[in-house]
Design an enzyme around this catalytic site. Structure first.
Site, PDB file in Angstrom:
ATOM      1  N   GLY A  33       0.826  -1.208   0.000  1.00 50.25           N
ATOM      2  CA  GLY A  33       0.000   0.000   0.000  1.00 50.25           C
ATOM      3  C   GLY A  33       0.852   1.245   0.000  1.00 50.25           C
ATOM      4  O   GLY A  33       2.047   1.189  -0.284  1.00 50.25           O
ATOM      5  N   ASN A  34       0.258   2.383   0.289  1.00 50.72           N
ATOM      6  CA  ASN A  34       1.009   3.638   0.384  1.00 50.72           C
ATOM      7  C   ASN A  34       0.386   4.533   1.452  1.00 50.72           C
ATOM      8  O   ASN A  34      -0.636   4.194   2.037  1.00 50.72           O
ATOM      9  CB  ASN A  34       1.086   4.327  -0.985  1.00 50.72           C
ATOM     10  CG  ASN A  34      -0.282   4.723  -1.492  1.00 50.72           C
ATOM     11  OD1 ASN A  34      -0.959   5.555  -0.891  1.00 50.72           O
ATOM     12  ND2 ASN A  34      -0.719   4.100  -2.592  1.00 50.72           N
ATOM     13  N   HIS A  35       1.013   5.688   1.674  1.00 51.98           N
ATOM     14  CA  HIS A  35       0.634   6.548   2.806  1.00 51.98           C
ATOM     15  C   HIS A  35      -0.539   7.492   2.532  1.00 51.98           C
ATOM     16  O   HIS A  35      -0.817   8.353   3.356  1.00 51.98           O
ATOM     17  CB  HIS A  35       1.834   7.387   3.243  1.00 51.98           C
ATOM     18  CG  HIS A  35       2.907   6.603   3.906  1.00 51.98           C
ATOM     19  ND1 HIS A  35       2.688   5.889   5.052  1.00 51.98           N
ATOM     20  CD2 HIS A  35       4.206   6.407   3.572  1.00 51.98           C
ATOM     21  CE1 HIS A  35       3.815   5.295   5.417  1.00 51.98           C
ATOM     22  NE2 HIS A  35       4.744   5.582   4.522  1.00 51.98           N
ATOM     23  N   SER A  36      -1.202   7.369   1.401  1.00 51.26           N
ATOM     24  CA  SER A  36      -2.293   8.311   1.117  1.00 51.26           C
ATOM     25  C   SER A  36      -3.379   8.221   2.194  1.00 51.26           C
ATOM     26  O   SER A  36      -3.831   7.136   2.557  1.00 51.26           O
ATOM     27  CB  SER A  36      -2.904   7.986  -0.247  1.00 51.26           C
ATOM     28  OG  SER A  36      -4.091   8.734  -0.412  1.00 51.26           O
ATOM     29  N   ALA A 101      -4.279   7.601  -4.873  1.00 48.08           N
ATOM     30  CA  ALA A 101      -2.881   7.178  -5.002  1.00 48.08           C
ATOM     31  C   ALA A 101      -2.884   5.686  -5.321  1.00 48.08           C
ATOM     32  O   ALA A 101      -2.722   4.839  -4.443  1.00 48.08           O
ATOM     33  CB  ALA A 101      -2.124   7.462  -3.709  1.00 48.08           C
TER      34      ALA A 101
END
Ligand code: CTP
Ligand code: CA
Length: 225
Positions: A33-36, A101
């Site tokens: 995943g990512n930090h969005s 994102a």
């Protein structure tokens, strides 16, 4: 401003907004995943609804909730699910703002059982996801307005311009991560807007709710142009 909803600039416009990260499963308990945080996209959805639009929000995993009654939220997890939802809705949409994102890569295979650790190194084979915004750009008809984002750390303007053209956008919102107050998990952002005619407008660091107003104002001005 008038209280009559028919007087609002986006009255009866059908708008699609994507927001948040996507999670790409590795096995039943792990993902990439990512930090969005989704805050920017949710703020845009609220502002569009406030201006009279009927908003469909396709959201990746977030803890956020919407306030306005004219926002319908569709929750998705993966890039593939986001693509499927967005491309099925897009034909009836007047304006699409893709702020999610989306993961650029996803595991080729998802393990059906939890992967156990071993003594050796471990790697995961990844394949590229489809570009949701790019796909909508290919489908886009002349009466549809398409807005994308660009997150860059270097060569910001050139990279954003290239994305604007490649994805067939009306304008692109460049997110500056260089600024200390801007970006992931923050409540503020510093943006520039580049449109397809070559106009560039840079805005100060401000709360994401205010950034959303700048973006929606740009949409309204293009509709009236
Ligand atoms: N985007 C998308 N689907 C993807 C990847 C990106 O819809 N699979 C959209 C984002 O929502 C954003 C825009 O494309 O509006 C730009 O995303 P960004 O990550 O900045 O650009 P990429 O085209 O993915 O290129 P790169 O990450 O290599 O800079
Ligand atoms: Ca990307």
């Amino acid at each position: 401003q008038s209280e009559l909803s028919t007087d609002k600039p986006l009255h009866q416009k059908k708008v699609l907004v994507s927001a948040g990260p996507t999670f790409e499963a590795i096995d039943p308990v792990r993902f990439i995943g990512n930090h969005s945080s989704g805050k920017m996209g949710y703020a845009i959805a609220e502002e569009l609804a406030m201006q009279g639009a009927n908003v469909t929000l396709v959201s990746g995993p977030t803890h956020l909730q919407t306030q306005h009654k004219n926002i319908r939220t569709i929750r998705v997890t993966s890039a593939k699910e986001m693509l499927d939802e967005c491309s099925s809705i897009f034909p009836v949409i007047d304006i699409a703002v893709m702020s999610a994102a989306v993961a650029d890569y996803t595991p080729i295979e998802v393990a059906s059982q939890k992967i156990k650790k071993t003594e050796s190194e471990f790697s995961i084979a990844l394949t590229k996801t489809k570009d949701v915004l790019g796909e909508l750009g290919k489908q886009k008809k002349p009466n549809q307005l398409l807005v994308g984002f660009a997150l860059e750390t270097n060569n910001e303007l050139d990279n954003a311009k290239a994305k604007l053209e490649k994805k067939n956008l009306d304008f692109i919102v460049l997110n500056s991560l260089n600024d200390k107050g801007a970006g992931f998990q923050k409540d503020t952002n510093k943006i520039s807007i580049l449109d397809k005619k070559g106009a560039i407008e840079s805005f100060d660091l401000k709360p994401k709710t205010e950034v959303a107003k700048d973006i929606v104002n740009k949409i309204v001005s293009l509709l009236h142009a």
